[in-house]
Structure formats: C-alpha cells, structure tokens
Scaffold this motif. Sequence first.
Motif, PDB file in Angstrom:
ATOM      1  N   ALA A 116       1.183   0.597  -4.257  1.00 51.93           N
ATOM      2  CA  ALA A 116       2.242   1.534  -3.870  1.00 51.93           C
ATOM      3  C   ALA A 116       3.218   0.816  -2.955  1.00 51.93           C
ATOM      4  O   ALA A 116       2.795   0.068  -2.060  1.00 51.93           O
ATOM      5  N   ILE A 117       4.490   1.054  -3.182  1.00 52.84           N
ATOM      6  CA  ILE A 117       5.520   0.365  -2.396  1.00 52.84           C
ATOM      7  C   ILE A 117       5.338   0.634  -0.899  1.00 52.84           C
ATOM      8  O   ILE A 117       5.518  -0.258  -0.074  1.00 52.84           O
ATOM      9  N   ILE A 151      -5.023   0.061  -9.238  1.00 48.97           N
ATOM     10  CA  ILE A 151      -4.284   1.017 -10.082  1.00 48.97           C
ATOM     11  C   ILE A 151      -2.783   0.783  -9.960  1.00 48.97           C
ATOM     12  O   ILE A 151      -2.240   0.721  -8.854  1.00 48.97           O
ATOM     13  N   ILE A 152      -2.135   0.644 -11.100  1.00 48.69           N
ATOM     14  CA  ILE A 152      -0.669   0.455 -11.150  1.00 48.69           C
ATOM     15  C   ILE A 152      -0.054   1.661 -11.867  1.00 48.69           C
ATOM     16  O   ILE A 152      -0.477   2.006 -12.983  1.00 48.69           O
ATOM     17  N   GLY A 179       3.104   4.259 -13.420  1.00 51.63           N
ATOM     18  CA  GLY A 179       4.143   4.154 -14.439  1.00 51.63           C
ATOM     19  C   GLY A 179       5.532   4.182 -13.811  1.00 51.63           C
ATOM     20  O   GLY A 179       5.675   3.953 -12.606  1.00 51.63           O
ATOM     21  N   SER A 180       6.538   4.508 -14.616  1.00 51.64           N
ATOM     22  CA  SER A 180       7.917   4.395 -14.133  1.00 51.64           C
ATOM     23  C   SER A 180       8.205   5.314 -12.940  1.00 51.64           C
ATOM     24  O   SER A 180       9.071   5.018 -12.116  1.00 51.64           O
ATOM     25  N   LEU A 181       7.452   6.403 -12.808  1.00 52.64           N
ATOM     26  CA  LEU A 181       7.702   7.320 -11.687  1.00 52.64           C
ATOM     27  C   LEU A 181       6.757   7.077 -10.519  1.00 52.64           C
ATOM     28  O   LEU A 181       6.853   7.729  -9.473  1.00 52.64           O
ATOM     29  N   GLY A 182       5.798   6.182 -10.711  1.00 53.50           N
ATOM     30  CA  GLY A 182       4.827   5.914  -9.640  1.00 53.50           C
ATOM     31  C   GLY A 182       3.536   6.706  -9.838  1.00 53.50           C
ATOM     32  O   GLY A 182       3.350   7.369 -10.864  1.00 53.50           O
ATOM     33  N   LEU A 183       2.655   6.638  -8.855  1.00 52.85           N
ATOM     34  CA  LEU A 183       1.342   7.283  -8.957  1.00 52.85           C
ATOM     35  C   LEU A 183       1.365   8.684  -8.347  1.00 52.85           C
ATOM     36  O   LEU A 183       2.154   8.958  -7.431  1.00 52.85           O
ATOM     37  N   SER A 243       0.766  -2.725  -0.821  1.00 55.44           N
ATOM     38  CA  SER A 243       2.180  -2.953  -1.151  1.00 55.44           C
ATOM     39  C   SER A 243       2.443  -4.443  -1.305  1.00 55.44           C
ATOM     40  O   SER A 243       1.912  -5.266  -0.559  1.00 55.44           O
ATOM     41  N   PHE A 244       3.269  -4.777  -2.267  1.00 53.24           N
ATOM     42  CA  PHE A 244       3.659  -6.173  -2.469  1.00 53.24           C
ATOM     43  C   PHE A 244       5.038  -6.460  -1.881  1.00 53.24           C
ATOM     44  O   PHE A 244       5.561  -7.549  -2.050  1.00 53.24           O
ATOM     45  N   SER A 245       5.655  -5.518  -1.262  1.00 50.30           N
ATOM     46  CA  SER A 245       6.927  -5.617  -0.539  1.00 50.30           C
ATOM     47  C   SER A 245       7.608  -4.264  -0.642  1.00 50.30           C
ATOM     48  O   SER A 245       7.110  -3.366  -1.313  1.00 50.30           O
ATOM     49  N   MET A 276      10.267  -3.876  -2.162  1.00 51.80           N
ATOM     50  CA  MET A 276      11.023  -3.859  -3.418  1.00 51.80           C
ATOM     51  C   MET A 276      10.231  -3.169  -4.527  1.00 51.80           C
ATOM     52  O   MET A 276       9.006  -3.152  -4.509  1.00 51.80           O
ATOM     53  N   THR A 277      10.962  -2.653  -5.508  1.00 54.65           N
ATOM     54  CA  THR A 277      10.312  -2.012  -6.655  1.00 54.65           C
ATOM     55  C   THR A 277      10.209  -3.013  -7.796  1.00 54.65           C
ATOM     56  O   THR A 277      11.218  -3.572  -8.232  1.00 54.65           O
ATOM     57  N   PHE A 278       8.998  -3.225  -8.271  1.00 49.51           N
ATOM     58  CA  PHE A 278       8.795  -4.104  -9.430  1.00 49.51           C
ATOM     59  C   PHE A 278       8.470  -3.255 -10.655  1.00 49.51           C
ATOM     60  O   PHE A 278       7.797  -2.228 -10.541  1.00 49.51           O
TER      61      PHE A 278
END
Length: 159
Positions: A77-78, A106-107, A109-113, A126-128, A130-132
């Motif tokens: 999650a961002i 868990i990853i 979809g386009s709208l998130g979890l 979070s990986f940053s 930014m949205t990947f």
Amino acid sequence: MKITLLCVGKLKEKYLKQGIDEYSKRLSRYCKLEIIEVADEKAPENMSASEEEQVKGKEGEKLSKYIKENTYVIALAIDGKQLSSEELADKISELGVRGNSHIVFIIGGSLGLSDEILKNAHQKLSFSKMTFPHQLMRMILLEQVYRGFRIINGEPYHK
Ligand SMILES: C[S@@+](CC[C@H](N)C(=O)[O-])C[C@H]1O[C@@H](n2cnc3c(N)ncnc32)[C@H](O)[C@@H]1O
C-alpha cells in the motif's frame, strides 16, 4: 520458506513476464514461490466513490479466499510503512526464525486494496509515495525479496 504473491489482475505485458520469470527462477534457490492471480472487477471511468469501494470489496473477497491461517500477510500500500532492503531482509529472516514460514504479499488492482484486506494484514508495506502499476509492482517486489535472501545469506549482490 514459502512466499505467496497474491495479486489482483492478470500479468499481460511480455517484458514483465520475462522479468518475473527471471526473478522466480532466481528465488527458487531460497524459497518456494507461488503467484496467485484473482480476476479484477470491471472498473469503468467515472465511477462514484461507493462504486469504487464495491469493486475493491469484491476483489478483496476473492483475495480473502486465498489467505490461510498461520501465514504472515503483508499488503502493499502506498501509505504503508517504508523499509530499506536490509529491513525487509530482517523481516523475512525474523519470520523464518519465528516459524512464520509462509509470507503472503498482496498487490491490489487499479483502484487499490479494500479496507478489509488492509485492516486484516499484519503489515502494510510501501515502496514509496509514488504509484506503480500493479504488474510492475509485482516485479519490483520479487526483486526486493530476492535481494533480501541474498542479504540474509551474506551473498554478494550489486549495490
Ligand atoms: C495502481 S496501484 C493502485 C493505486 C490506487 N490508487 C491506490 O491508492 O492504491 C495497484 C497496487 O499496486 C501496489 N502499489 C502501487 N504503488 C505502490 C507503492 N508505492 N507502494 C506499495 N504498493 C504499491 C498496491 O498494492 C496497489 O494496490
């Protein structure tokens, strides 16, 4: 150790498939890797907020079916907690030592979890800020898990 990647949506891009195959192959030395995809819901433009919640909720229900007891669940999650690669390696190592030998990432979809999935996860990563795209996120995550195992084993890896 078993690592499961639980993902919303199919991997379509050929170049990402190649990258993911490569990291899956590299990881096979260190863990049993499983990638599970659940179908994404249709998400047309201009949906209302409540329609978006419904889409995430339905996707969340599909994901939940694959979340078993005695697994350690990390939702991507961002707005989650950012870790260094060394800290992620420590987490993987610590879970292995504690006997939580099955980690589920868990990853969304386009709208998130969905809130439900995020609330029930043991950790939000979070990986940053930014949205990947979710397909790319899959490869970045696998690379970091691979890097983590290299760090745990004191093996060289390019900086
Ligand atoms: C396209 S993103 C979803 C964007 C959505 N607006 C949101 O805020 O979650 C798809 C998925 O990729 C993952 N993701 C994307 N960027 C991320 C980041 N910087 N850190 C962690 N996970 C990320 C999350 O699991 C997210 O649900």
